[in-house]
Scaffold this motif. Structure first.
Motif, mmCIF file in Angstrom:
data_model
loop_
_atom_site.group_PDB
_atom_site.id
_atom_site.type_symbol
_atom_site.label_atom_id
_atom_site.label_comp_id
_atom_site.label_asym_id
_atom_site.label_seq_id
_atom_site.Cartn_x
_atom_site.Cartn_y
_atom_site.Cartn_z
ATOM 1 N N ASP B 83 71.056 166.002 94.615
ATOM 2 C CA ASP B 83 70.182 166.281 95.751
ATOM 3 C C ASP B 83 71.017 166.560 97.008
ATOM 4 O OD1 ASP B 83 67.625 166.666 96.427
ATOM 5 O OD2 ASP B 83 67.175 164.595 96.973
ATOM 6 N N ASN B 84 72.087 165.811 97.180
ATOM 7 C CA ASN B 84 72.961 166.026 98.347
ATOM 8 C C ASN B 84 73.855 167.254 98.194
ATOM 9 O OD1 ASN B 84 72.863 163.723 100.515
ATOM 10 N ND2 ASN B 84 72.483 162.766 98.536
ATOM 11 N N ALA B 85 74.115 167.630 96.923
ATOM 12 C CA ALA B 85 74.981 168.797 96.679
ATOM 13 C C ALA B 85 74.329 170.084 97.192
ATOM 14 C CB ALA B 85 75.267 168.921 95.188
ATOM 15 N N ARG B 86 72.990 170.076 97.286
ATOM 16 C CA ARG B 86 72.236 171.278 97.702
ATOM 17 C C ARG B 86 72.714 171.840 99.038
ATOM 18 N NH1 ARG B 86 67.342 170.294 99.645
ATOM 19 N NH2 ARG B 86 67.616 168.044 99.609
ATOM 20 N N PHE B 87 73.016 170.946 99.995
ATOM 21 C CA PHE B 87 73.248 171.430 101.359
ATOM 22 C C PHE B 87 74.679 171.189 101.850
ATOM 23 C CE2 PHE B 87 71.206 167.254 101.446
ATOM 24 C CZ PHE B 87 72.152 166.505 102.112
ATOM 25 N N LEU B 88 75.572 170.823 100.915
ATOM 26 C CA LEU B 88 76.940 170.527 101.343
ATOM 27 C C LEU B 88 77.955 171.513 100.795
ATOM 28 C CD1 LEU B 88 76.977 166.668 100.958
ATOM 29 C CD2 LEU B 88 77.181 167.947 103.088
ATOM 30 N N LYS B 89 79.027 171.669 101.534
ATOM 31 C CA LYS B 89 80.174 172.413 101.010
ATOM 32 C C LYS B 89 81.440 171.699 101.521
ATOM 33 C CE LYS B 89 80.671 175.839 104.671
ATOM 34 N NZ LYS B 89 80.647 177.224 105.073
ATOM 35 N N GLY B 90 82.574 172.182 101.090
ATOM 36 C CA GLY B 90 83.826 171.580 101.562
ATOM 37 C C GLY B 90 84.163 170.294 100.831
ATOM 38 N N THR B 91 84.853 169.388 101.550
ATOM 39 C CA THR B 91 85.361 168.164 100.922
ATOM 40 C C THR B 91 84.244 167.316 100.315
ATOM 41 O OG1 THR B 91 86.980 168.188 102.689
ATOM 42 C CG2 THR B 91 86.893 166.208 101.374
ATOM 43 N N ALA B 92 83.158 167.136 101.069
ATOM 44 C CA ALA B 92 82.058 166.297 100.575
ATOM 45 C C ALA B 92 81.509 166.853 99.260
ATOM 46 C CB ALA B 92 80.953 166.224 101.627
ATOM 47 N N ARG B 93 81.430 168.187 99.192
ATOM 48 C CA ARG B 93 80.905 168.840 97.988
ATOM 49 C C ARG B 93 81.858 168.629 96.808
ATOM 50 N NH1 ARG B 93 78.837 170.325 94.380
ATOM 51 N NH2 ARG B 93 77.358 171.994 93.936
ATOM 52 N N SER B 94 83.153 168.714 97.066
ATOM 53 C CA SER B 94 84.144 168.508 95.996
ATOM 54 C C SER B 94 84.085 167.077 95.489
ATOM 55 C CB SER B 94 85.565 168.773 96.495
ATOM 56 O OG SER B 94 85.617 170.036 97.070
ATOM 57 N N ARG B 95 83.808 166.142 96.395
ATOM 58 C CA ARG B 95 83.734 164.736 95.974
ATOM 59 C C ARG B 95 82.520 164.509 95.071
ATOM 60 N NH1 ARG B 95 87.157 161.201 98.850
ATOM 61 N NH2 ARG B 95 85.773 159.401 98.662
ATOM 62 N N ILE B 96 81.460 165.261 95.288
ATOM 63 C CA ILE B 96 80.289 165.138 94.403
ATOM 64 C C ILE B 96 80.664 165.617 92.990
ATOM 65 C CG2 ILE B 96 77.979 166.071 93.932
ATOM 66 C CD1 ILE B 96 77.409 165.922 96.914
#
Lengths: 126, 410
Positions: B83-96
């Motif tokens: 659900d959080n991956a939908r709106f993130l990019k960058g480091t936070a997205r890679s951590r998902i």
């Protein structure tokens, strides 16, 4: 020194919750608005140091809220960062024309957002 | 022997029993579902804190922050992450993505790609796309040969989201088989994958069937690949008119002003779709040397070319608007009409109408001359409406005097 007050206006509760956790961890005081009407009202009541504003929201869209906040003396000074999936040139230009301080397209990088916010907040405090 | 009434009574009891059972089944089912949803919501609130803390940079791994997880808890954790991956990019997205690999969600969904039910395979492909783990690429590529079109398409979309080099080739191969794939949808996926995909598409262009080439040309323009311009400029002289037209359009999307001379030549193409797309592209590039040729294109026989030329001039700022105002006096009726429609759309007509009430005499005279040009161009609908309904009496008077009385509607 008092923590910076941030108003997050977004109808998506997952995004609000993500941003709230991200910013509270960094010592900001968070207020949340789930729609355009509440966003407009809370901006006047809370007087945030910065507002993160989504464009597509129920009751009032973000452009409408932005325009009205910039027209009122009591809220015109609040720096606003638009956060939206709308990424067309004319939408971004409209956001800046209406007085937004910055425009962040979703999906966004949280680190980049923090850095943009810091720049604006430091400028407004100095 | 049983009497008829006894049989009837037994049947009614039987029916009542079945209905009661059904009723109880529905109630229990609904209650279970609601309980499950409530439990999931509570768990989600409880787990969201450590998950978001991890996504935002706390700790190297998510597992130790969560402790032991049962099956139900695992499904909630996966839901929160995606659900959080939908709106993130960058480091936070890679951590998902890293968390999905670490907690075993990626291998679980890879196994699900072989499920006997097609919607389970489709669901797994979609989730793997959101997880963005390159580890899923080989299995997703294999799934592009699934017997169910929806599963194949979800696999293709997931590959597009992975953005790995290995996922580009199978997507380009899919473009080569129009009987199994929608060229437009696949081109759309490739366009979203950025430069590397567009570069490979440029290289494979000549191997594509004609229908896929048109979609590929669009894709090259949207991806703005560095290699695309050389191919697109060459395609401006392709024997197929659709390829030429889409190449002109894509050059406009890339937006390099150096394309202007080649696109100006396309304004004289024998096929109107090419001329129309060239006019549109020239408007995007905005070079002053295109103003006069676009003004000339306002006299094209084809409506689409005239409208695109007028729109192109509109997007070129003051010089373009001046050319449109100039075209109001053209001998060509089509050019005049295209100019009026575009000036109306650009708000120029309204601006001059407002100036009819200006305190400055020069401004009033300029506005009146403009209004007279519009009247001479024989497109007076908007002026007639303003003459009847404008808020200022002075404007209504001036317009009514300029227009023939018969044209003013009450």
């Amino acid at each position: 020194m008092n923590p910076f007050r941030i108003l997050i206006a977004d109808d998506d509760s997952t995004i609000r919750s993500f941003l709230a956790t991200l910013l509270e961890d960094r010592g900001y005081e968070i207020h949340e608005a789930p729609d355009g009407e509440q966003a407009y009202r809370m901006a006047g009541e809370v007087q945030p140091d910065l507002m993160l504003l989504d464009l597509i929201m129920p009751f009032r869209d973000g452009f409408d809220v932005l325009q009205d906040l910039k027209r009122q003396d009591a809220t015109a000074h609040i720096p606003i960062i638009i956060m939206s999936v709308k990424n067309r040139e004319e939408e971004i230009v409209k956001g800046f024309d209406l007085g937004a301080e910055d425009y962040v397209v979703k999906p966004f990088s949280s680190l980049e957002l923090i850095s943009r916010m810091k720049r604006i907040l430091e400028r407004s405090r100095s | 022997m049983q009497t008829t009434s006894e049989l009837l009574s037994q049947a009614l009891w039987g029916l009542g029993g079945v209905l009661t059972f059904l009723f109880l089944f529905l109630v229990v089912n609904k209650a279970t579902r609601e309980l499950r949803e409530r439990r999931a919501a509570a768990l989600r609130r409880q787990l969201a804190l450590p998950i978001l803390a991890y996504v935002n940079g706390r700790g190297e791994r998510l597992g130790p922050l969560l402790g032991h997880l049962g099956r139900f808890e695992r499904s909630v954790v996966e839901e929160v992450l995606l659900d959080n991956a939908r709106f993130l990019k960058g480091t936070a997205r890679s951590r998902i993505t890293a968390a999905c690999e670490e907690l075993g969600f990626v291998p679980e969904r890879i196994t699900q790609l072989r499920h006997r039910r097609w919607w389970k395979r489709a669901e797994a492909a979609e989730k793997l796309g959101t997880m963005k783990s390159p580890k899923a690429a080989p299995e997703l590529i294999a799934l592009m040969h699934d017997g169910v079109p929806e599963v194949r398409m979800r696999a293709a979309r997931a590959l597009g989201q992975l953005e790995t080099r290995t996922s580009i080739k199978p997507l380009i191969d899919a473009l080569q088989d129009p009987s199994r794939w929608s060229a437009l949808r696949i081109a759309d996926i490739i366009a979203g994958m950025g430069n590397a995909a567009a570069d490979e598409l440029s290289e494979s262009f000549n191997t594509l069937p004609i229908k896929a080439r048109v979609a590929a040309v669009d894709c090259l323009g949207r991806a703005k690949s560095q290699r695309a311009p050389r191919l697109l400029l060459k395609l401006l002289s392709d024997p197929d008119r659709d390829i030429r037209a889409r190449a002109a359009h894509s050059l406009g999307l890339i937006g390099d002003p150096n394309f202007t001379p080649d696109l100006l030549k396309c304004l004289h193409d024998t096929e109107w779709p090419v001329r129309a797309m060239a006019a549109k592209a020239l408007g995007r590039l905005g070079r002053p040397e295109a103003v006069a040729p676009l003004a000339e294109a306002l006299r094209d026989q084809e409506w689409w070319v005239r409208i695109n030329a007028a729109e192109g001039l509109k997007s070129m700022g003051e010089k373009g608007l001046d050319a449109l105002i100039e075209a109001l006096s053209s001998e060509d009726r089509f050019a005049r009409h295209a100019a009026v429609a575009t000036l109306e759309g650009a708000g120029v007509l309204d601006r001059f109408v407002e100036q009819l009430a200006s305190p400055d005499e020069k401004e009033r005279e300029t506005a009146l001359r403009f209004v007279q040009k519009i009247i001479a161009a024989e497109r007076t609908d908007s002026l007639t409406q303003s003459a009847a309904r404008h808020a200022q009496e002075k404007v209504r008077e001036q317009l009514s005097r300029a227009l023939k009385p018969s044209e003013v509607k009450p």
